[in-house]
Write a protein that holds these residues in place. Structure first.
Motif, short mmCIF file in Angstrom:
data_model
loop_
_atom_site.label_atom_id
_atom_site.label_comp_id
_atom_site.label_asym_id
_atom_site.label_seq_id
_atom_site.Cartn_x
_atom_site.Cartn_y
_atom_site.Cartn_z
N TYR A 34 41.39 38.04 42.88
CA TYR A 34 41.32 37.54 41.51
C TYR A 34 42.72 37.29 40.96
CZ TYR A 34 36.41 38.88 41.31
OH TYR A 34 35.06 38.99 41.53
N LEU A 35 43.70 38.04 41.45
CA LEU A 35 45.09 37.92 41.02
C LEU A 35 45.97 37.64 42.22
CD1 LEU A 35 45.31 41.05 38.66
CD2 LEU A 35 44.92 38.68 37.98
N GLU A 75 45.77 33.70 35.23
CA GLU A 75 45.32 33.54 36.62
C GLU A 75 43.81 33.52 36.78
OE1 GLU A 75 47.34 35.29 40.00
OE2 GLU A 75 48.44 36.50 38.55
N ILE A 76 43.09 33.93 35.76
CA ILE A 76 41.64 34.05 35.92
C ILE A 76 40.93 32.98 35.10
CG2 ILE A 76 41.73 36.49 36.49
CD1 ILE A 76 40.88 37.07 33.59
N ASN A 77 39.69 32.67 35.50
CA ASN A 77 38.90 31.65 34.82
C ASN A 77 37.78 32.23 33.97
OD1 ASN A 77 40.37 29.58 36.04
ND2 ASN A 77 39.12 29.73 37.89
N ARG A 131 43.26 46.59 42.82
CA ARG A 131 41.90 46.29 43.25
C ARG A 131 41.59 44.81 42.98
NH1 ARG A 131 37.08 48.85 44.76
NH2 ARG A 131 38.62 50.27 45.66
N LEU A 132 41.98 44.30 41.81
CA LEU A 132 41.76 42.89 41.51
C LEU A 132 42.60 42.00 42.41
CD1 LEU A 132 41.59 43.04 37.61
CD2 LEU A 132 39.69 42.86 39.24
N LEU A 133 43.77 42.46 42.78
CA LEU A 133 44.62 41.73 43.73
C LEU A 133 43.94 41.68 45.10
CD1 LEU A 133 47.50 40.43 43.98
CD2 LEU A 133 48.28 42.67 44.74
#
Length: 106
Positions: A37-38, A72-74, A31-33
């Motif tokens: 986000y990823l 990978e995330i901020n 889902r994040l992909l």
């Protein structure tokens, strides 16, 4: 961090298709992909899955909580999966898990 600020409709999977822990983790990461986000999930999934083998993320009463970091995330991210049929997480109270939360931090 307020969880309510991190969980938007798009970060909630209302009906997980997975029937085991590893697939559920992958479904949350996917889902994040999908939300960009990823860019990949293989290493992150392996890390979370290996951590799960050491420390059970099931806390009882139908809830499991996964936590990891990602380069990978901020900012912190959260994704929630809801399983109507429940997933066997070898929970301390013996109940199946229906709510699975994954939090990623920087």
């Amino acid at each position: 961090m307020k969880l309510s600020n991190k969980l938007q409709n798009e970060n909630i999977i209302y009906s997980l298709k997975s029937d085991n822990k590893s697939d559920a983790i992958q479904e949350l990461l996917d889902r994040l992909l999908d939300l960009n986000y990823l860019t990949a999930t293989i290493k992150l999934h392996t890390f979370i899955d290996n951590k799960e083998k050491l420390i059970n993320s099931a806390v009882g009463r139908g809830v499991a909580y996964h936590y990891s970091t990602s380069v990978e995330i901020n900012e912190q991210l959260a994704v929630l999966g809801i399983s109507h049929k429940g997933i066997d997480y070898d929970s301390p109270d013996g109940q199946k898990v229906h709510f699975i939360l994954l939090i990623l931090d920087t």
